[in-house]
Write a protein that holds these residues in place. Structure first.
Motif, PDB file in Angstrom:
ATOM      1  N   GLY A  28       0.782  -1.226   0.000  1.00 47.16           N
ATOM      2  CA  GLY A  28       0.000   0.000   0.000  1.00 47.16           C
ATOM      3  C   GLY A  28       0.813   1.275   0.000  1.00 47.16           C
ATOM      4  O   GLY A  28       0.256   2.370   0.089  1.00 47.16           O
ATOM      5  N   THR A  29       2.134   1.156  -0.117  1.00 49.77           N
ATOM      6  CA  THR A  29       3.008   2.328  -0.170  1.00 49.77           C
ATOM      7  C   THR A  29       3.451   2.551  -1.610  1.00 49.77           C
ATOM      8  O   THR A  29       4.145   1.707  -2.189  1.00 49.77           O
ATOM      9  CB  THR A  29       4.241   2.142   0.736  1.00 49.77           C
ATOM     10  OG1 THR A  29       3.817   2.062   2.100  1.00 49.77           O
ATOM     11  CG2 THR A  29       5.215   3.297   0.586  1.00 49.77           C
ATOM     12  N   CYS A  30       3.040   3.670  -2.199  1.00 48.74           N
ATOM     13  CA  CYS A  30       3.459   3.989  -3.566  1.00 48.74           C
ATOM     14  C   CYS A  30       4.962   4.246  -3.600  1.00 48.74           C
ATOM     15  O   CYS A  30       5.546   4.716  -2.625  1.00 48.74           O
ATOM     16  CB  CYS A  30       2.716   5.217  -4.077  1.00 48.74           C
ATOM     17  SG  CYS A  30       0.948   4.957  -4.312  1.00 48.74           S
ATOM     18  N   VAL A  31       5.587   3.948  -4.718  1.00 49.26           N
ATOM     19  CA  VAL A  31       7.030   4.116  -4.872  1.00 49.26           C
ATOM     20  C   VAL A  31       7.301   5.003  -6.082  1.00 49.26           C
ATOM     21  O   VAL A  31       6.720   4.805  -7.150  1.00 49.26           O
ATOM     22  CB  VAL A  31       7.738   2.759  -5.055  1.00 49.26           C
ATOM     23  CG1 VAL A  31       9.251   2.960  -5.176  1.00 49.26           C
ATOM     24  CG2 VAL A  31       7.416   1.817  -3.897  1.00 49.26           C
ATOM     25  N   PHE A  32       8.205   5.977  -5.902  1.00 54.31           N
ATOM     26  CA  PHE A  32       8.609   6.871  -6.984  1.00 54.31           C
ATOM     27  C   PHE A  32      10.134   6.892  -7.042  1.00 54.31           C
ATOM     28  O   PHE A  32      10.792   7.140  -6.031  1.00 54.31           O
ATOM     29  CB  PHE A  32       8.080   8.287  -6.748  1.00 54.31           C
ATOM     30  CG  PHE A  32       6.583   8.359  -6.621  1.00 54.31           C
ATOM     31  CD1 PHE A  32       5.776   8.382  -7.745  1.00 54.31           C
ATOM     32  CD2 PHE A  32       5.985   8.387  -5.368  1.00 54.31           C
ATOM     33  CE1 PHE A  32       4.393   8.439  -7.622  1.00 54.31           C
ATOM     34  CE2 PHE A  32       4.609   8.446  -5.231  1.00 54.31           C
ATOM     35  CZ  PHE A  32       3.805   8.468  -6.369  1.00 54.31           C
ATOM     36  N   VAL A  33      10.694   6.645  -8.226  1.00 52.59           N
ATOM     37  CA  VAL A  33      12.149   6.558  -8.367  1.00 52.59           C
ATOM     38  C   VAL A  33      12.647   7.513  -9.447  1.00 52.59           C
ATOM     39  O   VAL A  33      11.900   7.914 -10.340  1.00 52.59           O
ATOM     40  CB  VAL A  33      12.602   5.123  -8.720  1.00 52.59           C
ATOM     41  CG1 VAL A  33      12.085   4.116  -7.709  1.00 52.59           C
ATOM     42  CG2 VAL A  33      12.178   4.735 -10.135  1.00 52.59           C
ATOM     43  N   VAL A  34      13.933   7.871  -9.341  1.00 54.32           N
ATOM     44  CA  VAL A  34      14.661   8.544 -10.417  1.00 54.32           C
ATOM     45  C   VAL A  34      15.979   7.804 -10.614  1.00 54.32           C
ATOM     46  O   VAL A  34      16.459   7.128  -9.700  1.00 54.32           O
ATOM     47  CB  VAL A  34      14.944  10.032 -10.101  1.00 54.32           C
ATOM     48  CG1 VAL A  34      13.662  10.839 -10.087  1.00 54.32           C
ATOM     49  CG2 VAL A  34      15.712  10.190  -8.794  1.00 54.32           C
ATOM     50  N   PRO A  35      16.585   7.906 -11.794  1.00 53.74           N
ATOM     51  CA  PRO A  35      17.867   7.231 -12.018  1.00 53.74           C
ATOM     52  C   PRO A  35      19.030   7.991 -11.405  1.00 53.74           C
ATOM     53  O   PRO A  35      18.974   9.208 -11.202  1.00 53.74           O
ATOM     54  CB  PRO A  35      17.980   7.206 -13.546  1.00 53.74           C
ATOM     55  CG  PRO A  35      17.232   8.428 -13.987  1.00 53.74           C
ATOM     56  CD  PRO A  35      16.088   8.568 -13.016  1.00 53.74           C
ATOM     57  N   GLY A  36      20.109   7.243 -11.120  1.00 51.72           N
ATOM     58  CA  GLY A  36      21.374   7.837 -10.705  1.00 51.72           C
ATOM     59  C   GLY A  36      22.439   7.535 -11.734  1.00 51.72           C
ATOM     60  O   GLY A  36      22.194   6.839 -12.734  1.00 51.72           O
ATOM     61  N   ASN A  37      23.637   8.021 -11.508  1.00 52.37           N
ATOM     62  CA  ASN A  37      24.702   7.868 -12.499  1.00 52.37           C
ATOM     63  C   ASN A  37      25.155   6.422 -12.681  1.00 52.37           C
ATOM     64  O   ASN A  37      25.788   6.083 -13.686  1.00 52.37           O
ATOM     65  CB  ASN A  37      25.911   8.739 -12.124  1.00 52.37           C
ATOM     66  CG  ASN A  37      26.431   8.465 -10.729  1.00 52.37           C
ATOM     67  OD1 ASN A  37      25.752   8.750  -9.746  1.00 52.37           O
ATOM     68  ND2 ASN A  37      27.627   7.915 -10.625  1.00 52.37           N
ATOM     69  N   HIS A  38      24.825   5.533 -11.749  1.00 51.48           N
ATOM     70  CA  HIS A  38      25.209   4.125 -11.878  1.00 51.48           C
ATOM     71  C   HIS A  38      24.210   3.309 -12.698  1.00 51.48           C
ATOM     72  O   HIS A  38      24.521   2.175 -13.078  1.00 51.48           O
ATOM     73  CB  HIS A  38      25.305   3.477 -10.486  1.00 51.48           C
ATOM     74  CG  HIS A  38      26.557   3.803  -9.740  1.00 51.48           C
ATOM     75  ND1 HIS A  38      27.600   2.913  -9.585  1.00 51.48           N
ATOM     76  CD2 HIS A  38      26.943   4.928  -9.104  1.00 51.48           C
ATOM     77  CE1 HIS A  38      28.564   3.472  -8.881  1.00 51.48           C
ATOM     78  NE2 HIS A  38      28.188   4.704  -8.576  1.00 51.48           N
ATOM     79  N   ASP A  39      23.019   3.837 -12.965  1.00 50.89           N
ATOM     80  CA  ASP A  39      21.886   2.988 -13.317  1.00 50.89           C
ATOM     81  C   ASP A  39      21.675   2.693 -14.795  1.00 50.89           C
ATOM     82  O   ASP A  39      21.081   1.672 -15.130  1.00 50.89           O
ATOM     83  CB  ASP A  39      20.594   3.610 -12.760  1.00 50.89           C
ATOM     84  CG  ASP A  39      20.549   3.575 -11.249  1.00 50.89           C
ATOM     85  OD1 ASP A  39      21.044   2.595 -10.669  1.00 50.89           O
ATOM     86  OD2 ASP A  39      20.032   4.535 -10.644  1.00 50.89           O
ATOM     87  N   ILE A  40      22.101   3.564 -15.684  1.00 50.47           N
ATOM     88  CA  ILE A  40      21.715   3.450 -17.093  1.00 50.47           C
ATOM     89  C   ILE A  40      22.949   3.510 -17.986  1.00 50.47           C
ATOM     90  O   ILE A  40      23.860   4.310 -17.757  1.00 50.47           O
ATOM     91  CB  ILE A  40      20.738   4.580 -17.476  1.00 50.47           C
ATOM     92  CG1 ILE A  40      19.446   4.473 -16.652  1.00 50.47           C
ATOM     93  CG2 ILE A  40      20.409   4.546 -18.958  1.00 50.47           C
ATOM     94  CD1 ILE A  40      18.523   5.656 -16.811  1.00 50.47           C
TER      95      ILE A  40
END
Length: 441
Positions: free
Chosen positions: A125-137
């Motif tokens: 029931g907890t929504c999650v919001f993410v952004v990328p970091g320099n390691h991720d893509i």
């Protein structure tokens, strides 16, 4: 100022008027779970650097990787997430934001492993919001560590990132920036999230190295202004989230950590009425602010979940009063051993390597004194990363080791340690921000 519930039809009408098209905008009623003028709580996690069990086997390659790092407890990342999920299950925050560096080195299998963890959180029931970091893509160093070998494995593209993390922000976004992986989310009717992509990954494969620094593209800054206009028309405040720092968190450590166009971005943020920005990347628990015409922007840098003292941020909003931020250290008592002591020792040992090299270059410093100075700086560094400065370090300052540190010749290690005693804030683990005056009307 009167708050009211937006209908889907009204929101689409506003989008059409404000932006002239709907192709770049989507809306899901599931986003607006919290009504206007209601209190809510959310957690902030920075730099978890998740690595899946598929990516390592505790062989020589992984141990070498771990022991040449910066103190990240990658071999216990699943236990750290277990503890985080327990806290989420107990407190039931309305949503969770993660400020980038979601994975250790951008391996696709690590992203998949993390999304499975995030699904557990969302299902509670907890929504999650993410952004990328320099390691991720598009990370050329995307690897797995099996036996004696560190092997290249598949990383992900920006489009794949958006697809993998669709349930964690993108599919319910009010708007998606056409210039980056930034998006606008609406967890509450009167509080919207500007989830900003500050990474610069386009040339990673050409350089054969993941770019550490970041910036906000010109088109993204224009898009932020448009989002701010939309929020103002709907009586909503904007909170921003991005990986890199908006404001320098350290005079000693700012190159590659603060976005390259911070001055330009600060002007846009002030113009847009943004008061709160959550960042990561630097791994240090630190809060800085910038004031213009009596209005402050707070850049709240939450320390890395993977690094001692393994904490996350908790923000509670009370209508007409304000936002209360504080950090929570993960409870690792179920680990079966003294995890805190083990992690502190590992962190001090790993971070001490750089300072040891610096001290070894000083002529005339006896080995015995060098060891004591190094231990002193290590203790100070632990407090620094945990968010404590100035008089909070008095118990270390009043030691023979610190007096030895004061007497050594100028070097990076000495300047770095002394900078901890000249900060504008003693405790960076708590902050209260009252609501803007216009919201009280």
């Amino acid at each position: 100022m009167r708050k009211y519930r937006l209908s889907v039809i009204l929101l689409f009408a506003i989008i059409i008027v404000s932006f002239g098209c709907t192709e770049a905008f989507q809306y899901s009623i599931d986003c607006a779970k919290i009504e206007a003028n209601k209190d809510f709580t959310f957690f902030i996690v920075s730099d978890p650097h998740y690595i899946s069990k598929e990516s390592y086997d505790n062989g020589k390659a992984f141990k070498d990787f771990l022991n040449t790092g910066d103190g990240k407890m990658l071999n216990h990342i699943d236990e750290l997430f277990d503890a985080l999920i327990e806290d989420i299950e107990a407190e039931k925050p309305d949503f969770l934001i993660i400020t980038g560096d979601l994975t250790c080195n951008g391996a696709k299998q690590d992203h998949i492993g993390l999304t499975e963890r995030l699904k557990l959180i969302k299902d509670m029931g907890t929504c999650v919001f993410v952004v990328p970091g320099n390691h991720d893509i598009q990370n050329p160093h995307s690897r797995e560590f099996i036996g004696d070998e560190a092997r290249d494995v598949e990383t992900i593209t920006p489009d794949e990132f958006m697809t993998l993390y669709a349930p964690f922000g993108y599919e319910g976004a009010v708007s998606k920036d056409p210039n980056s992986l930034s998006y606008l989310a609406m967890p509450a009717e009167d509080t919207w999230l500007l989830m900003l992509d500050s990474t610069d990954t386009d040339n990673n494969f050409r350089k054969k190295y993941p770019e550490q620094s970041g910036f906000l593209r010109g088109g993204t800054l224009d898009w932020i202004v448009q989002c701010a206009d939309l929020a103002e028309k709907n009586n909503a405040r904007l909170i921003s989230v991005m990986h890199h720092s908006l404001i320098d968190h350290s005079e000693m450590i700012k190159t590659n950590y603060t976005i390259r166009n911070s001055k330009e971005a600060l002007k846009v943020f002030h113009k847009s009425g943004i008061e709160i920005v959550f960042t990561g990347h630097i791994h240090i628990q630190d809060i800085k602010s910038d004031e213009f015409q009596g209005k402050k922007i707070y850049d709240i840098g939450t320390s890395s979940l993977a690094v001692y003292p393994h904490q996350y941020g908790r923000m509670k909003f009370t209508p007409y009063i304000g936002f209360d931020y504080r950090t929570i250290q993960l409870d690792m008592d179920d680990s079966g051993f003294d995890f805190e002591d083990y992690s502190a020792h590992f962190f001090t040992e790993q971070c001490g390597r750089m300072h040891q090299k610096c001290l070894e270059r000083l002529e005339g410093l006896p080995d015995a004194e060098r060891k004591i100075v190094l231990e002193t700086v290590g203790r100070m560094n632990m407090m620094y990363f945990a968010g404590y400065r100035n008089e909070a370090l008095d118990n270390i300052v009043n030691t023979e080791g610190f007096r030895m540190l004061e007497k050594i010749a100028p070097c990076f290690t000495k300047e770095y340690a002394m900078s901890m005693l000249n900060d504008d804030r003693t405790d960076h683990n708590t902050l209260f921000i009252s609501v803007s005056s216009y919201e009280k009307q």
